[in-house]
Design a protein around this motif. Structure first.
Motif, PDB file in Angstrom:
ATOM      1  N   SER A  75       9.675  -3.855 -11.402  1.00 16.76           N
ATOM      2  CA  SER A  75       9.423  -4.743 -10.265  1.00 16.76           C
ATOM      3  C   SER A  75       8.913  -3.964  -9.059  1.00 16.76           C
ATOM      4  CB  SER A  75      10.700  -5.505  -9.896  1.00 16.76           C
ATOM      5  OG  SER A  75      11.160  -6.283 -10.981  1.00 16.76           O
ATOM      6  N   LEU A  76       9.486  -2.796  -8.810  1.00 16.80           N
ATOM      7  CA  LEU A  76       9.042  -1.981  -7.678  1.00 16.80           C
ATOM      8  C   LEU A  76       7.616  -1.492  -7.880  1.00 16.80           C
ATOM      9  CD1 LEU A  76      12.289   0.087  -7.047  1.00 16.80           C
ATOM     10  CD2 LEU A  76      11.352  -1.731  -5.604  1.00 16.80           C
ATOM     11  N   THR A  78       5.337  -3.082  -9.522  1.00 19.35           N
ATOM     12  CA  THR A  78       4.478  -4.246  -9.309  1.00 19.35           C
ATOM     13  C   THR A  78       4.221  -4.467  -7.817  1.00 19.35           C
ATOM     14  OG1 THR A  78       5.322  -5.298 -11.327  1.00 19.35           O
ATOM     15  CG2 THR A  78       4.266  -6.723  -9.698  1.00 19.35           C
ATOM     16  N   VAL A  79       5.264  -4.342  -7.009  1.00 24.97           N
ATOM     17  CA  VAL A  79       5.107  -4.475  -5.550  1.00 24.97           C
ATOM     18  C   VAL A  79       4.159  -3.403  -5.026  1.00 24.97           C
ATOM     19  CG1 VAL A  79       6.312  -4.331  -3.342  1.00 24.97           C
ATOM     20  CG2 VAL A  79       7.352  -5.584  -5.243  1.00 24.97           C
ATOM     21  N   MET A  80       4.285  -2.181  -5.537  1.00 29.88           N
ATOM     22  CA  MET A  80       3.411  -1.099  -5.098  1.00 29.88           C
ATOM     23  C   MET A  80       1.937  -1.437  -5.321  1.00 29.88           C
ATOM     24  SD  MET A  80       3.045   2.762  -6.677  1.00 29.88           S
ATOM     25  CE  MET A  80       2.226   2.084  -8.152  1.00 29.88           C
ATOM     26  N   VAL A  82       0.551  -4.395  -5.714  1.00 30.87           N
ATOM     27  CA  VAL A  82       0.139  -5.511  -4.851  1.00 30.87           C
ATOM     28  C   VAL A  82      -0.226  -4.997  -3.459  1.00 30.87           C
ATOM     29  CG1 VAL A  82       0.936  -7.590  -3.680  1.00 30.87           C
ATOM     30  CG2 VAL A  82       1.424  -7.282  -6.116  1.00 30.87           C
ATOM     31  N   LEU A  83       0.585  -4.086  -2.912  1.00 30.23           N
ATOM     32  CA  LEU A  83       0.273  -3.505  -1.599  1.00 30.23           C
ATOM     33  C   LEU A  83      -1.009  -2.685  -1.642  1.00 30.23           C
ATOM     34  CD1 LEU A  83       3.822  -2.377  -0.372  1.00 30.23           C
ATOM     35  CD2 LEU A  83       2.469  -4.338   0.411  1.00 30.23           C
ATOM     36  N   ASP A  84      -1.248  -1.990  -2.747  1.00 27.45           N
ATOM     37  CA  ASP A  84      -2.488  -1.223  -2.872  1.00 27.45           C
ATOM     38  C   ASP A  84      -3.705  -2.146  -2.924  1.00 27.45           C
ATOM     39  OD1 ASP A  84      -1.288   1.235  -2.773  1.00 27.45           O
ATOM     40  OD2 ASP A  84      -1.123   1.464  -4.946  1.00 27.45           O
ATOM     41  N   SER A 115       3.179   1.721   0.401  1.00 27.75           N
ATOM     42  CA  SER A 115       3.137   1.406  -1.037  1.00 27.75           C
ATOM     43  C   SER A 115       3.543   2.618  -1.866  1.00 27.75           C
ATOM     44  CB  SER A 115       1.745   0.918  -1.433  1.00 27.75           C
ATOM     45  OG  SER A 115       0.807   1.970  -1.459  1.00 27.75           O
ATOM     46  N   LEU A 118       7.379   3.144  -1.722  1.00 26.02           N
ATOM     47  CA  LEU A 118       8.150   2.174  -2.489  1.00 26.02           C
ATOM     48  C   LEU A 118       8.032   2.380  -3.992  1.00 26.02           C
ATOM     49  CD1 LEU A 118       7.489  -1.131  -0.505  1.00 26.02           C
ATOM     50  CD2 LEU A 118       9.579   0.241  -0.522  1.00 26.02           C
ATOM     51  N   GLY A 119       6.837   2.754  -4.450  1.00 24.76           N
ATOM     52  CA  GLY A 119       6.600   2.794  -5.883  1.00 24.76           C
ATOM     53  C   GLY A 119       6.781   4.134  -6.554  1.00 24.76           C
ATOM     54  N   LEU A 181      -2.075  -3.815 -12.282  1.00 17.34           N
ATOM     55  CA  LEU A 181      -1.021  -4.784 -12.017  1.00 17.34           C
ATOM     56  C   LEU A 181      -0.612  -5.511 -13.295  1.00 17.34           C
ATOM     57  CD1 LEU A 181       0.745  -6.338  -9.983  1.00 17.34           C
ATOM     58  CD2 LEU A 181      -1.193  -7.889  -9.633  1.00 17.34           C
TER      59      LEU A 181
END
Length: 410
Positions: A75-76, A78-80, A82-84, A115, A118-119, A181
Motif C-alpha cells: 500500500s505504501l 502504491t501511494v509513492m 501516485v505521488l510520483d 514520495s 514514504l515509499g 502503479l
C-alpha cells in the motif's frame, strides 16, 4: 549457478514495477537539471533542487519506516507511485507554461522527496521477503541490474526526447509510472504488516538504536554517506555539459548515463558472480576507486575520458551499494527492517540529495572543477579513516556468515 529470483512471481512483478518507475524518474531528472540551470545559469539552483528533495526525506523517513512495519508495504508503494505521477504531471504543466522560473521546480522537488520518503523504506524492506534467503544476494543484485537498466537508458532517452520536446519527456514518464502503479497493485505479498503494535517514538527510534550498536551496519551506512556526500558529481553535470565539455542536453543525457552504465555492468556481474570472500576489504577498495574516478572526471576536458571516469565510478559505487544492501537485511530482523531501512534512507538521501546541495554550494564558491576534484580526494581520505574507526567492518569475510542481531537488545 545461483537459482534465478525471477522464478518467484512477486519478485518478477516487483522488478518490473521498480524498473519502469526508475526509468520514468531518470528521464525526468535529466530534463529538470537542464531546465533549472538554463533559467539563471546559477550552480546554486542545482544545489537547492537537491536540498528541496532532502528536507522531506529528513523529516519523514523515520516515521515512514514505522509505517513500513505497521502497514502493508504494498500500500505504501502504491501511494509513492501516485505521488510520483502527480510530480510528473506538475513538471509537464510547468514546462507547457514556459519553465521560466525556478521556484516551481523547487516545490515539485519537495513533493518528489515526500514520495521517496514514504515509499523507499517499504520497498527496501519488502525485497528480502519476496525470495528465499539463500538467493537474497543474487536477488538484490538482479534488482540493482533492473535499476541500472533504467538509469542507463533513462537519461539517454530523456536527453534525446528533450532535444525533440521537453513536454515529451514528462508525457512518456507519466505512461511508465502508470505501468509501475499497476504492477505494485498486483503484488500478492506485502499485504500484511510485518509487525504489530509498533507505536510511539520509542519504537520509531528502534532502527536508530539497532544501527548505533551494530558496528558493521553503522560503518557500512556511514561510509556510503560521506563518500557520496563529498565525492558525488551528478548534480553538477549540467554545468560540465553546458560550460566545460560543451556537449548540450543530449550530451548531458549521456553523462548521466555513464555512471549508470558502469553500475549496470557491475550489477550484472554480481548477479552471476556474487562476492564470496573478503567483503569488508572489498567495500573499502571500491570506495577509494570511486573517489579516484571523481578526481579524474573533474580534471577531464575530453568527453570520452569524462564518460570513462563516470562509468568506472558508477561500477565501483554499485559494488558498494550491493554489499551494503546485502549486509543490512542479513543482520536486521524482519520486524524492524522497515525502521532500519528508514534510517538508511536518511543516510542515502543525505549522501545524494544533500550531497547535491553541497556540490551546488561548493561550485558556486570555488567553481565546479575544484569542487569535484576536492570531493574525490576527500572520499579517498574518508575510506582510510573509516578503516581505522570500524575494524569489524574491515574484517567481514563471507556475507553468508552474518546473522540477525537481537531486537530486544536495541
Amino acid at each position: 549457478m545461483t537459482p534465478s529470483a525471477f522464478r518467484h512471481r512477486d519478485f518478477a512483478v516487483y522488478w518490473v514495477a521498480v524498473v519502469t518507475e526508475a526509468f520514468a524518474l531518470s528521464m525526468a531528472l535529466v530534463a529538470i537539471g537542464w531546465q533549472v540551470y538554463s533559467v539563471r545559469e546559477n550552480p546554486l539552483d542545482l544545489g537547492l533542487i537537491g536540498l528541496a528533495e532532502f528536507l522531506p526525506l529528513l523529516l519523514l523517513s523515520l516515521p515512514a519506516g514505522q509505517l513500513a512495519d505497521r502497514l502493508p508495504r504494498r500500500s505504501l508503494l502504491t501511494v509513492m507511485v501516485v505521488l510520483d505521477i502527480v510530480f510528473l504531471f506538475g513538471l509537464l504543466g510547468v514546462t507547457i507554461a514556459g519553465a521560466d522560473r525556478v521556484w516551481p521546480f523547487f516545490a515539485l522537488a519537495f513533493l518528489f522527496g515526500v514520495s521517496s520518503a514514504l515509499g523507499a523504506p517499504a520497498g527496501r524492506a519488502l525485497t528480502p521477503s519476496l525470495v528465499p534467503q539463500e538467493i537474497l544476494v543474487s536477488a538484490l543484485a538482479q534488482r540493482s541490474v533492473g535499476m541500472q537498466i533504467s538509469v542507463v537508458a533513462g537519461p539517454a532517452v530523456g536527453g534525446l526526447l528533450f532535444a525533440l520536446s521537453a513536454e515529451l519527456v514528462y508525457a512518456v514518464g507519466i505512461g511508465l509510472a502508470f505501468i509501475s502503479l499497476g504492477c505494485f497493485m498486483s503484488l500478492r505479498g506485502g499485504r500484511e504488516p510485518a509487525a504489530e503494535g509498533v507505536e510511539g517514538m520509542n519504537e520509531v527510534l528502534a532502527g536508530v538504536r539497532l544501527i548505533r550498536r551494530t558496528n558493521v551496519l553503522l560503518g557500512a551506512i556511514s561510509l556510503d554517506l560521506f563518500a557520496v556526500l563529498l565525492g558525488g558529481a551528478v548534480a553538477l553535470l549540467p554545468i560540465f555539459a553546458k560550460d566545460i565539455l560543451e556537449v548540450g542536453p543530449a550530451g548531458l543525457g549521456f553523462l548521466r548515463t555513464a555512471p549508470a552504465f558502469g553500475a549496470f555492468l557491475a550489477a550484472l556481474w554480481l548477479s552471476r558472480r556474487p562476492i564470496q570472500r573478503r567483503a569488508g576489504p572489498t567495500l573499502f577498495v571500491v570506495v577509494v576507486g570511486f573517489g579516484a574516478c571523481m578526481v579524474a572526471f573533474g580534471l577531464s576536458r575530453q568527453m570520452w575520458l569524462s564518460l570513462l571516469a563516470l562509468g568506472l565510478g558508477g561500477a565501483f559505487d554499485m559494488v558498494s551499494v550491493v554489499l551494503r544492501s546485502t549486509i543490512l537485511p542479513l543482520v536486521t530482523p524482519d520486524e524492524v527492517r522497515g525502521r532500519v531501512n528508514a534510517v538508511e534512507m536518511v543516510f542515502i538521501s543525505g549522501s545524494n540529495e544533500l550531497g547535491a546541495f553541497e556540490s551546488g554550494v561548493a561550485a558556486a564558491l570555488i567553481g565546479a572543477v575544484p569542487a569535484v576534484v576536492l570531493g574525490g580526494v576527500a572520499t579517498i581520505a574518508i575510506a582510510g579513516v573509516w578503516w581505522r574507526l570500524f575494524p569489524s567492518l574491515a574484517r567481514v569475510d563471507r556475507l553468508d556468515e552474518l546473522r540477525p542481531v537481537s531486537v530486544s537488545q536495541s
